[in-house]
Design a protein around this motif. Structure first.
Motif, PDB file in Angstrom:
ATOM      1  N   VAL A   1       2.626   5.627  -8.642  1.00 14.82           N
ATOM      2  CA  VAL A   1       1.794   4.911 -10.295  1.00 14.82           C
ATOM      3  C   VAL A   1       2.729   5.153 -10.672  1.00 14.82           C
ATOM      4  N   ALA A   2       3.299   6.249 -11.049  1.00 16.18           N
ATOM      5  CA  ALA A   2       3.936   6.501 -12.270  1.00 16.18           C
ATOM      6  C   ALA A   2       5.313   6.291 -12.405  1.00 16.18           C
ATOM      7  N   GLY A   3       5.609   5.416 -11.826  1.00 18.77           N
ATOM      8  CA  GLY A   3       6.738   5.487 -11.025  1.00 18.77           C
ATOM      9  C   GLY A   3       8.211   6.168 -11.179  1.00 18.77           C
ATOM     10  N   ASP A   4       7.893   7.320 -10.828  1.00 15.51           N
ATOM     11  CA  ASP A   4       9.464   8.227 -10.488  1.00 15.51           C
ATOM     12  C   ASP A   4       9.935   8.289  -9.436  1.00 15.51           C
ATOM     13  N   ILE A   5      10.691   7.517  -9.069  1.00 19.92           N
ATOM     14  CA  ILE A   5      11.427   6.855  -8.411  1.00 19.92           C
ATOM     15  C   ILE A   5      12.143   8.440  -8.074  1.00 19.92           C
ATOM     16  N   GLU A   6      12.918   9.028  -8.865  1.00 19.61           N
ATOM     17  CA  GLU A   6      13.292  10.718  -8.506  1.00 19.61           C
ATOM     18  C   GLU A   6      11.470  11.572  -7.807  1.00 19.61           C
ATOM     19  N   SER A   7      10.858  11.644  -7.914  1.00 18.15           N
ATOM     20  CA  SER A   7       9.762  12.517  -7.106  1.00 18.15           C
ATOM     21  C   SER A   7       9.660  11.777  -5.799  1.00 18.15           C
ATOM     22  N   LEU A   8       9.794  10.570  -5.495  1.00 24.71           N
ATOM     23  CA  LEU A   8       9.473  10.167  -4.619  1.00 24.71           C
ATOM     24  C   LEU A   8      10.980  10.004  -3.618  1.00 24.71           C
ATOM     25  N   GLY A   9      11.485  10.687  -4.388  1.00 26.03           N
ATOM     26  CA  GLY A   9      12.469  10.687  -3.087  1.00 26.03           C
ATOM     27  C   GLY A   9      12.242  12.413  -3.371  1.00 26.03           C
ATOM     28  N   LYS A  10      12.730  12.833  -3.628  1.00 24.87           N
ATOM     29  CA  LYS A  10      12.495  14.391  -3.217  1.00 24.87           C
ATOM     30  C   LYS A  10      11.348  14.444  -2.540  1.00 24.87           C
ATOM     31  N   ILE A  11      10.274  13.716  -2.476  1.00 21.20           N
ATOM     32  CA  ILE A  11       8.906  13.784  -1.593  1.00 21.20           C
ATOM     33  C   ILE A  11       9.570  13.215  -0.124  1.00 21.20           C
ATOM     34  N   MET A  12       9.667  12.109   0.126  1.00 18.42           N
ATOM     35  CA  MET A  12      10.186  11.454   1.330  1.00 18.42           C
ATOM     36  C   MET A  12      11.232  12.575   1.738  1.00 18.42           C
ATOM     37  N   GLU A  13      12.104  13.341   1.059  1.00 15.41           N
ATOM     38  CA  GLU A  13      12.963  14.058   1.696  1.00 15.41           C
ATOM     39  C   GLU A  13      12.377  15.341   2.631  1.00 15.41           C
ATOM     40  N   GLU A  14      11.271  16.240   2.129  1.00 20.08           N
ATOM     41  CA  GLU A  14      10.205  16.557   2.692  1.00 20.08           C
ATOM     42  C   GLU A  14       9.594  16.289   3.344  1.00 20.08           C
ATOM     43  N   GLU A  15       8.877  15.082   3.653  1.00 19.49           N
ATOM     44  CA  GLU A  15       8.407  14.515   4.961  1.00 19.49           C
ATOM     45  C   GLU A  15       9.348  14.307   5.935  1.00 19.49           C
ATOM     46  N   GLN A  16      10.710  14.085   5.362  1.00 21.07           N
ATOM     47  CA  GLN A  16      11.286  14.166   6.877  1.00 21.07           C
ATOM     48  C   GLN A  16      11.596  15.294   6.751  1.00 21.07           C
ATOM     49  N   ASP A  17      11.313  16.246   6.977  1.00 17.80           N
ATOM     50  CA  ASP A  17      11.477  17.767   7.116  1.00 17.80           C
ATOM     51  C   ASP A  17      10.292  18.316   7.540  1.00 17.80           C
ATOM     52  N   ILE A  18       8.677  17.842   7.689  1.00 14.61           N
ATOM     53  CA  ILE A  18       8.100  18.236   8.262  1.00 14.61           C
ATOM     54  C   ILE A  18       8.251  17.730   9.420  1.00 14.61           C
ATOM     55  N   VAL A  19       7.974  16.000   9.319  1.00 21.05           N
ATOM     56  CA  VAL A  19       8.391  15.132  10.719  1.00 21.05           C
ATOM     57  C   VAL A  19       8.975  15.422  11.444  1.00 21.05           C
ATOM     58  N   GLY A  20      10.387  16.850  11.652  1.00 20.28           N
ATOM     59  CA  GLY A  20      10.781  16.750  12.177  1.00 20.28           C
ATOM     60  C   GLY A  20      10.491  18.032  13.225  1.00 20.28           C
ATOM     61  N   ARG A  21       9.831  18.991  12.410  1.00 17.92           N
ATOM     62  CA  ARG A  21       9.282  20.439  12.402  1.00 17.92           C
ATOM     63  C   ARG A  21       7.754  19.523  14.030  1.00 17.92           C
ATOM     64  N   ILE A  22       7.837  18.170  13.398  1.00 18.56           N
ATOM     65  CA  ILE A  22       6.096  17.822  14.743  1.00 18.56           C
ATOM     66  C   ILE A  22       6.867  17.724  15.249  1.00 18.56           C
ATOM     67  N   GLN A  23       7.674  16.509  15.319  1.00 13.13           N
ATOM     68  CA  GLN A  23       8.189  16.430  16.932  1.00 13.13           C
ATOM     69  C   GLN A  23       8.712  17.435  17.375  1.00 13.13           C
ATOM     70  N   GLY A  24       9.298  18.564  17.333  1.00 15.09           N
ATOM     71  CA  GLY A  24       9.656  19.808  17.728  1.00 15.09           C
ATOM     72  C   GLY A  24       8.164  19.914  18.596  1.00 15.09           C
TER      73      GLY A  24
END
Length: 172
Positions: free
Chosen positions: A34-57
């Motif tokens: 909503v805010a158009g904050d691309i930098e925060s969006l990128g950081k959030i997506m990196e955190e999501e990838q870490d969590i998804v990796g743990r879920i896959q394990g």
């Protein structure tokens, strides 16, 4: 069998915890979109990838525990579902109830995640539509028709309607 069930319940509970983290990140992602904050969006997506990796394990562990349980109860691992296992636990009411509880909580958390992802997908589509609209407007302005202004030799002077061919002013 009891220790296998405990391990399965622990893994499912851990998966639920990780999915809850994804729900929180999806809500943060909504704010960033909503805010158009691309930098925060990128950081959030990196955190999501870490969590998804743990879920896959954890999913691999869950599959191993289900396979071990299937061997113990002499069932095909491919057809043994969590709901089937719950039905088989009539003689173990404590484990059955814990498994039912964690399965329900996992379902609720996944439904929340689906809802948040659907909302984010819709917001991203709207953002993309707005960007495309703006690009179309810019293209249309650049292809505006020429004016009927002529110079002294009876040639058009090449000016277009609504277009200022001056330099870009970065101060504005």
């Amino acid at each position: 069998m009891a220790s296998l069930l405990e391990n399965l319940i622990d893994v499912l509970d851990g998966e639920n915890t990780e999915y809850e983290k994804l729900v929180l990140l999806s809500e943060s992602k909504t704010s960033a979109i909503v805010a158009g904050d691309i930098e925060s969006l990128g950081k959030i997506m990196e955190e999501e990838q870490d969590i998804v990796g743990r879920i896959q394990g954890m999913e691999k562990k869950r599959d191993r525990f289900l396979a071990d349980i299937a061997n113990v109860v002499n069932r095909d691992v491919e057809t043994l579902k969590l709901i089937d296992l719950i039905q088989m636990l009539e003689s173990m009411p404590d484990q059955k109830q814990r498994l039912v509880d964690v399965q329900k909580q996992l379902r609720i958390t996944i439904d929340k995640l689906k809802e948040a992802n659907s909302r984010n997908q819709m917001l991203l589509a709207e953002r993309l539509d707005m960007v495309n609209f703006n690009l179309d407007m810019i293209r249309a302005m650049k292809s505006a028709p020429q004016t009927a202004n002529y110079n002294k030799n009876a040639y058009t002077n090449g000016q277009s309607l609504g277009i200022f061919h001056g330099s870009f002013d970065a101060k504005q």
